[in-house]
Design an enzyme around this catalytic site. Structure first.
Site, short mmCIF file in Angstrom:
data_model
loop_
_atom_site.label_atom_id
_atom_site.label_comp_id
_atom_site.label_asym_id
_atom_site.label_seq_id
_atom_site.Cartn_x
_atom_site.Cartn_y
_atom_site.Cartn_z
N CYS A 1 15.32 -12.25 12.21
CA CYS A 1 16.14 -13.46 12.34
C CYS A 1 15.20 -14.61 12.67
CB CYS A 1 17.16 -13.24 13.45
SG CYS A 1 18.13 -14.70 13.89
N CYS B 1 16.07 -18.45 6.63
CA CYS B 1 17.02 -17.67 7.42
C CYS B 1 17.19 -16.35 6.67
CB CYS B 1 18.36 -18.40 7.53
SG CYS B 1 19.69 -17.38 8.20
#
Length: 259
Positions: free
Chosen positions: A77, A187
């Site tokens: 992440c 992302c």
């Protein structure tokens, strides 16, 4: 004789299901390892939370994975990496921890004097870590930030090519059509929408993400620490999610198998 340490699993976590894009890269280059993937979908998205909130959520997950005797951790992440990676490495110095970094370098090097669009969550784009990375390349390319928080929500629902997704992408990408040479997917959720992004932004635009780089970095760290599994049998993947629903685990499996 294979030491017990090498047989231990690798912990991979994300704010939701996006980190499965990184898990796919890990599994591709190290298919003989075991993985525990934890998606914190109950608290997704991380990208609109404060640094302190993300740091606290990340540490709790890491503590739970350590109880499961993992030999390494991948923070799959970008937001959690920005907010918590440095702190976690200080707190757990004996545990190899790999984070994600937006793939700005390959995007900039792809073409000289280019215009590079970085799509990410608001928190990733705001954090000092990303801005330092961006500054390293400002003399080589024009780098444009594009927050795309809603894209996380589409992937969390398993919407990878819905009409609504295309409407959203058209809306945010319209100003950059035929004006950028590369797009960085900053992302881990975004690679699942890569096909849709490519359709909207144009087939001649180079799109890159940091998943493969993180996988190579983990392999390097495992080898350095003598933790690589030597057996050639296929490893297993365990999916877990803070939502604890059957639908969430089924979607995890579907994303793992998607092209």
């Amino acid at each position: 004789m294979v030491s017990e340490k090498t047989e231990r699993p690798i912990g991979v976590f994300d704010s939701g299901l996006g980190g499965i894009s990184v898990l796919r890269e890990l599994y591709q280059i190290m298919p003989n390892e075991d993985y525990i993937f934890f998606g914190d979908s109950k608290n997704a998205p991380y990208g609109t939370k404060s640094v302190e909130q993300v740091c606290n959520l990340s540490e709790k997950i890491v503590q739970d994975l350590i109880k499961r005797d993992v030999k390494a951790i991948v923070i799959a992440c970008n937001t959690a990496t920005s907010a918590a990676a440095s702190y976690l490495r200080q707190e757990y110095p004996d545990l190899p921890i790999v984070g994600l970094e937006p793939a700005v370098k390959p995007a900039v090097l792809h073409r000289s004097d280019s215009r590079v669009l970085v799509m990410a969550t608001p928190l990733t784009l705001k954090e000092e870590k990303f801005n330092k990375l961006m500054q390293r390349f400002t003399d080589q390319a024009e780098i444009i930030k594009l927050p795309a928080p809603k894209l996380v929500e589409f992937v969390e629902k398993g919407e990878l090519s819905s009409p609504e997704l295309f409407v959203y992408l058209e809306e945010i990408l319209a100003p950059y059509k035929q004006k950028v040479d590369a797009v960085v997917l900053g992302c881990t959720h975004f690679p699942f929408a890569k096909e849709a992004i490519q359709t909207v932004i144009g087939s001649d635009v180079y799109i890159v993400d940091g998943g493969a780089g993180a996988a190579r970095e983990l392999r390097h760290l495992l080898e350095l620490n003598g933790l690589r599994r030597k057996t050639l049998t296929q490893g297993k993947i365990t999916f877990e999610n803070s939502k604890k629903t059957k639908a969430e685990l089924e979607l995890s499996q579907r994303l793992m198998e998607s092209k």
